[in-house]
Write a protein that holds these residues in place. Structure first.
Motif, mmCIF file in Angstrom:
data_model
loop_
_atom_site.group_PDB
_atom_site.id
_atom_site.type_symbol
_atom_site.label_atom_id
_atom_site.label_comp_id
_atom_site.label_asym_id
_atom_site.label_seq_id
_atom_site.Cartn_x
_atom_site.Cartn_y
_atom_site.Cartn_z
ATOM 1 N N LEU A 164 0.893 -4.221 3.327
ATOM 2 C CA LEU A 164 -0.266 -4.853 2.420
ATOM 3 C C LEU A 164 -0.802 -3.551 1.506
ATOM 4 N N GLU A 165 -0.822 -4.042 0.245
ATOM 5 C CA GLU A 165 -1.529 -2.995 -0.679
ATOM 6 C C GLU A 165 -2.547 -3.518 -1.345
ATOM 7 N N GLU A 166 -3.487 -2.717 -2.014
ATOM 8 C CA GLU A 166 -4.457 -2.970 -2.807
ATOM 9 C C GLU A 166 -4.326 -2.149 -4.217
ATOM 10 N N ILE A 167 -4.713 -2.977 -5.147
ATOM 11 C CA ILE A 167 -4.777 -1.907 -6.629
ATOM 12 C C ILE A 167 -5.998 -2.652 -7.336
ATOM 13 N N THR A 168 -6.824 -1.775 -7.792
ATOM 14 C CA THR A 168 -8.083 -1.968 -8.653
ATOM 15 C C THR A 168 -7.618 -2.398 -10.166
ATOM 16 N N PHE A 169 -8.566 -3.045 -10.845
ATOM 17 C CA PHE A 169 -8.204 -3.418 -12.319
ATOM 18 C C PHE A 169 -8.049 -1.964 -12.848
ATOM 19 N N ASP A 170 -8.842 -1.241 -12.657
ATOM 20 C CA ASP A 170 -8.677 0.170 -13.443
ATOM 21 C C ASP A 170 -7.324 0.833 -13.233
ATOM 22 N N THR A 227 8.674 -8.141 -9.030
ATOM 23 C CA THR A 227 8.930 -7.305 -7.860
ATOM 24 C C THR A 227 9.111 -7.818 -6.567
ATOM 25 N N GLY A 228 9.022 -9.160 -6.291
ATOM 26 C CA GLY A 228 9.212 -9.776 -5.239
ATOM 27 C C GLY A 228 7.888 -9.723 -4.208
ATOM 28 N N LEU A 232 -4.891 -7.925 -3.801
ATOM 29 C CA LEU A 232 -4.377 -7.798 -2.656
ATOM 30 C C LEU A 232 -2.857 -8.448 -2.858
ATOM 31 N N LEU A 233 -1.916 -7.323 -2.341
ATOM 32 C CA LEU A 233 -0.559 -7.854 -2.308
ATOM 33 C C LEU A 233 0.164 -7.580 -1.046
ATOM 34 N N LEU A 234 1.222 -8.393 -0.895
ATOM 35 C CA LEU A 234 1.903 -8.335 0.498
ATOM 36 C C LEU A 234 3.555 -8.328 0.024
ATOM 37 N N GLY A 235 4.000 -7.537 0.465
ATOM 38 C CA GLY A 235 5.476 -7.399 0.429
ATOM 39 C C GLY A 235 6.278 -6.284 1.185
ATOM 40 N N SER A 236 7.466 -6.135 1.280
ATOM 41 C CA SER A 236 8.122 -5.071 1.869
ATOM 42 C C SER A 236 8.098 -3.765 1.468
ATOM 43 N N PHE A 284 6.568 -2.302 -7.412
ATOM 44 C CA PHE A 284 5.391 -2.848 -7.857
ATOM 45 C C PHE A 284 4.621 -1.698 -8.466
ATOM 46 N N GLU A 285 4.276 -0.551 -7.731
ATOM 47 C CA GLU A 285 3.743 0.589 -8.025
ATOM 48 C C GLU A 285 4.444 1.170 -9.530
#
Length: 351
Positions: free
Chosen positions: A276-282, A302-303, A333-337, A344-345
């Motif tokens: 699980l990862e999170e990324i802000t708008f900024d 990205t999958g 909020l993202l979910l992936g391997s 994605f990063e």
């Protein structure tokens, strides 16, 4: 605590030695009317018992003074030799130097995370934080435990490299004391996790840490439900009750096992874990801002999947509408391997 005692012993031995020189010089200058340089010379040869002889014959009072002065210094010298032997042969000097070097490195930390208590919960929190690249300082009273962990004698891996052991930046002491928290850099830290065995101690740590750093994010462990409100009142942002979570987890394995297995994938308790990862708008790339979730097309590229979105006003959107356009203050909020999140990063995060 043991190191502090040994340092105090060394300071006391040096202070007694200095006092001996002062008393000796004062005695020779007062009784025998020696100059300061002559008095220092007589004091040194008397303490060291080298037997060079007096500069001139001593008076009866002077001989009595020298006799008692020698007896006093037999004790002082024996104590000084004992302390120095401990530091040289037991490796105390090396330990003190290592402790000093660690303290200096901790002073350079900023935005780090403090973990108070290195029991089962504290260790797991430390491992997860290290795996995510966070700088962590541990506060623990059991010095031998931390030494064994750093040396790898417990077989536990704290570097995430598959090798047991690894450096753990540690402040040895009671986390309920303000001085210990300050040594851990609480005023410069971004977050603090207090996982001490007693709820009362966790309340005290939360209260002290909040007073020392009003901006600090505090996560506290609790054993009893009645402690939750006290911890929140003391300044904790969130309270975690491991026993309650564990019991609920076991019950759900019976009632809804597939849901729990999926959660295990996310929490890393399963072999094929998800992230699980999170990324802000900024944090989004500049050219991607202003696009809808459909236009971002994260899943195709990205999958990974956008499973939620926390809006600036605090509202949580689960499976947000594809036409929603993220705005300033929003958090995706993202979910992936691991591979999908890393992709994605690279593709979406601002460099």
């Amino acid at each position: 605590m043991l190191k502090r005692v040994n340092v105090n012993r060394l300071i006391l031995a040096c202070a007694l030695t200095l006092l001996s020189l002062v008393v000796g010089m004062a005695g020779f200058m007062t009784i025998e009317h020696y100059k300061a340089t002559d008095a220092f010379y007589m004091t040194v040869i008397t303490v060291s018992t080298v037997g060079f002889g007096e500069l001139h014959p001593l008076s009866e009072t002077g001989r009595l003074f020298v006799a008692f002065f020698i007896l006093y210094n037999l004790v002082v010298v024996a104590y000084l030799v004992s302390v120095l032997s401990t530091f040289i042969f037991d490796g105390e000097l090396r330990k003190l130097f290592k402790m000093y070097r660690t303290d200096q490195e901790i002073k350079r930390f900023s935005g780090h995370i403090i973990v108070c208590g290195f029991g089962r919960n504290g260790r797991k929190a430390f491992q997860e934080l290290r795996l995510n690249g966070a700088s962590v300082v541990v506060v623990e009273q059991d010095e031998q435990l931390m030494r064994d962990l750093s040396a790898g004698r417990t077989g536990e891996d704290y570097d995430g490299d598959g090798v047991a052991g690894g450096q753990i930046f540690t402040v040895v002491g009671d986390a309920t004391h303000d001085l210990i928290l300050q040594q851990a850099g609480v005023t410069r830290a971004s977050a603090l996790i207090t996982a001490l065995p007693k709820d009362a101690d966790n309340v005290f740590v939360a209260l002290s840490a909040r007073a020392l750093n009003p901006r600090l994010k505090i996560i506290a462990r609790a054993s009893y439900k009645t402690s939750e409100s006290k911890l929140l009142s003391a300044g904790a942002d969130s309270v975690v009750m491991p026993d309650e979570i564990g019991g609920s987890h076991m019950a759900n394995l019976v009632v809804r096992p597939e849901v729990i297995r999926f959660l295990d994938l996310i929490s890393g308790l399963s072999v094929d874990k998800l992230r699980l990862e999170e990324i802000t708008f900024d944090q989004l790339r500049q050219d991607l801002r202003g696009r809808s979730i459909r236009e971002l097309d994260v899943r195709s590229i990205t999958g990974a999947t956008i499973i939620g979105l926390r809006q600036a006003n605090g509202a949580l959107l689960v499976s947000p509408p594809v036409d929603y356009v993220p705005a300033s203050g929003d958090v995706l909020l993202l979910l992936g391997s691991e591979d999908q999140i890393e992709k994605f990063e690279v593709q979406f995060r601002q460099l």
